[in-house]
Write a protein that holds these residues in place. Structure first.
Motif, PDB file in Angstrom:
ATOM      1  N   LYS A  93       3.378  18.094  -4.367  1.00 39.66           N
ATOM      2  CA  LYS A  93       3.951  18.234  -3.027  1.00 39.66           C
ATOM      3  C   LYS A  93       4.439  19.654  -2.746  1.00 39.66           C
ATOM      4  O   LYS A  93       4.244  20.174  -1.647  1.00 39.66           O
ATOM      5  CB  LYS A  93       5.095  17.234  -2.835  1.00 39.66           C
ATOM      6  CG  LYS A  93       5.629  17.224  -1.423  1.00 39.66           C
ATOM      7  CD  LYS A  93       6.623  16.112  -1.181  1.00 39.66           C
ATOM      8  CE  LYS A  93       7.029  16.111   0.287  1.00 39.66           C
ATOM      9  NZ  LYS A  93       7.887  14.966   0.599  1.00 39.66           N
ATOM     10  N   ARG A 128      -2.919  18.593   7.997  1.00 36.51           N
ATOM     11  CA  ARG A 128      -2.662  17.146   8.017  1.00 36.51           C
ATOM     12  C   ARG A 128      -3.162  16.487   6.733  1.00 36.51           C
ATOM     13  O   ARG A 128      -2.504  15.606   6.191  1.00 36.51           O
ATOM     14  CB  ARG A 128      -3.326  16.500   9.243  1.00 36.51           C
ATOM     15  CG  ARG A 128      -2.730  16.946  10.569  1.00 36.51           C
ATOM     16  CD  ARG A 128      -1.254  16.572  10.716  1.00 36.51           C
ATOM     17  NE  ARG A 128      -1.141  15.113  10.673  1.00 36.51           N
ATOM     18  CZ  ARG A 128      -0.229  14.439   9.957  1.00 36.51           C
ATOM     19  NH1 ARG A 128       0.671  15.093   9.257  1.00 36.51           N
ATOM     20  NH2 ARG A 128      -0.214  13.125   9.963  1.00 36.51           N
ATOM     21  N   GLY A 165      -0.799  16.557   4.102  1.00 37.27           N
ATOM     22  CA  GLY A 165       0.357  15.681   4.265  1.00 37.27           C
ATOM     23  C   GLY A 165       1.493  16.230   5.099  1.00 37.27           C
ATOM     24  O   GLY A 165       2.613  15.728   5.035  1.00 37.27           O
ATOM     25  N   THR A 211       0.851  -1.187   0.000  1.00 39.46           N
ATOM     26  CA  THR A 211       0.000   0.000   0.000  1.00 39.46           C
ATOM     27  C   THR A 211       0.883   1.232   0.000  1.00 39.46           C
ATOM     28  O   THR A 211       1.865   1.312   0.731  1.00 39.46           O
ATOM     29  CB  THR A 211      -0.939   0.038   1.222  1.00 39.46           C
ATOM     30  OG1 THR A 211      -0.180  -0.249   2.385  1.00 39.46           O
ATOM     31  CG2 THR A 211      -2.084  -0.935   1.093  1.00 39.46           C
ATOM     32  N   SER A 212       0.506   2.179  -0.817  1.00 39.25           N
ATOM     33  CA  SER A 212       1.256   3.421  -0.913  1.00 39.25           C
ATOM     34  C   SER A 212       0.695   4.439   0.071  1.00 39.25           C
ATOM     35  O   SER A 212      -0.507   4.574   0.230  1.00 39.25           O
ATOM     36  CB  SER A 212       1.146   3.978  -2.335  1.00 39.25           C
ATOM     37  OG  SER A 212       1.745   5.256  -2.407  1.00 39.25           O
ATOM     38  N   THR A 213       1.589   5.142   0.726  1.00 41.48           N
ATOM     39  CA  THR A 213       1.152   6.205   1.621  1.00 41.48           C
ATOM     40  C   THR A 213       1.369   7.579   0.991  1.00 41.48           C
ATOM     41  O   THR A 213       1.192   8.595   1.647  1.00 41.48           O
ATOM     42  CB  THR A 213       1.901   6.135   2.973  1.00 41.48           C
ATOM     43  OG1 THR A 213       3.307   6.235   2.726  1.00 41.48           O
ATOM     44  CG2 THR A 213       1.584   4.846   3.703  1.00 41.48           C
ATOM     45  N   GLU A 214       1.776   7.560  -0.283  1.00 41.84           N
ATOM     46  CA  GLU A 214       1.948   8.822  -0.995  1.00 41.84           C
ATOM     47  C   GLU A 214       0.592   9.501  -1.196  1.00 41.84           C
ATOM     48  O   GLU A 214      -0.397   8.847  -1.498  1.00 41.84           O
ATOM     49  CB  GLU A 214       2.601   8.585  -2.356  1.00 41.84           C
ATOM     50  CG  GLU A 214       4.071   8.252  -2.291  1.00 41.84           C
ATOM     51  CD  GLU A 214       4.907   9.385  -1.732  1.00 41.84           C
ATOM     52  OE1 GLU A 214       4.745  10.545  -2.165  1.00 41.84           O
ATOM     53  OE2 GLU A 214       5.718   9.103  -0.838  1.00 41.84           O
ATOM     54  N   ILE A 215       0.590  10.795  -1.051  1.00 42.25           N
ATOM     55  CA  ILE A 215      -0.642  11.566  -1.236  1.00 42.25           C
ATOM     56  C   ILE A 215      -0.785  11.895  -2.714  1.00 42.25           C
ATOM     57  O   ILE A 215       0.146  12.422  -3.340  1.00 42.25           O
ATOM     58  CB  ILE A 215      -0.609  12.850  -0.385  1.00 42.25           C
ATOM     59  CG1 ILE A 215      -0.598  12.476   1.089  1.00 42.25           C
ATOM     60  CG2 ILE A 215      -1.784  13.756  -0.720  1.00 42.25           C
ATOM     61  CD1 ILE A 215      -0.404  13.636   2.023  1.00 42.25           C
ATOM     62  N   ASP A 216      -1.949  11.584  -3.265  1.00 44.12           N
ATOM     63  CA  ASP A 216      -2.229  11.838  -4.683  1.00 44.12           C
ATOM     64  C   ASP A 216      -3.626  12.445  -4.795  1.00 44.12           C
ATOM     65  O   ASP A 216      -4.587  11.791  -5.162  1.00 44.12           O
ATOM     66  CB  ASP A 216      -2.130  10.530  -5.482  1.00 44.12           C
ATOM     67  CG  ASP A 216      -2.311  10.755  -6.974  1.00 44.12           C
ATOM     68  OD1 ASP A 216      -2.253  11.930  -7.422  1.00 44.12           O
ATOM     69  OD2 ASP A 216      -2.520   9.762  -7.687  1.00 44.12           O
TER      70      ASP A 216
END
Length: 159
Positions: free
Chosen positions: A13, A75, A78, A3-8
């Motif tokens: 960014k 938050r 990110g 699972t990716s925790t990158e914000i998309d």
């Protein structure tokens, strides 16, 4: 399956960071105004005591809710929200109260502080607009409207 925790969320960014930094300043201003308004609520005296005591309570209660909304938006973008007195002191344009002024001076200070918070929100708005960050733009619009109205109401008491 990882699972990716990158914000998309459709905002890069760099833009999210710039917006979060601006919101951190707004959070610091709002929290400092919350503390000052609460302090004045506790210490107001004079013929306008009851009116101001209740008015300040309404204002600091609303500010307490606002700091949570602002921090949660930071938050969601990110980034960590500032939360210490030292962080707020560095970021805030609102100056804390260390003495107990007269009721009229309390009102005058709070007018200036409400306007300062409005200016900070207005400075962040173009960043949100440029990034098509509608949730932040909406939050900022609401904050500006509330602070401008509160400043007007307080200012009316001085006339």
């Amino acid at each position: 399956m990882g699972t990716s925790t990158e914000i998309d969320i459709g905002i890069g960014k760099k833009d999210r960071k710039a917006i979060a930094d601006g919101l951190s300043r707004l959070l610091a201003d709002t929290y400092t105004l919350y503390l000052k308004t609460h302090y004045f609520h506790w210490n107001v005296t004079g013929p306008m005591f009851n009116t101001l005591h209740l008015m300040f309570e309404t204002q600091y209660t609303a500010l307490a809710l606002a700091v949570d909304e602002i921090a949660e938006r930071i938050r969601a973008l990110g980034f960590p929200a500032p939360g210490s007195y030292s962080q707020f002191a560095k970021l805030s344009t609102v100056k804390e109260a260390t003495e107990v002024p007269s009721a009229e001076e309390m009102i005058a200070q709070l007018v200036k502080d409400q306007e300062a918070v409005t200016r900070t929100a207005r400075e962040v708005f173009p960043l949100a607009e440029k990034a098509s960050d509608e949730p932040t733009a909406d939050l900022l619009t609401q904050r500006m409207q509330i602070h401008e109205k509160t400043a007007w109401m307080l200012r009316s008491m001085l006339q």
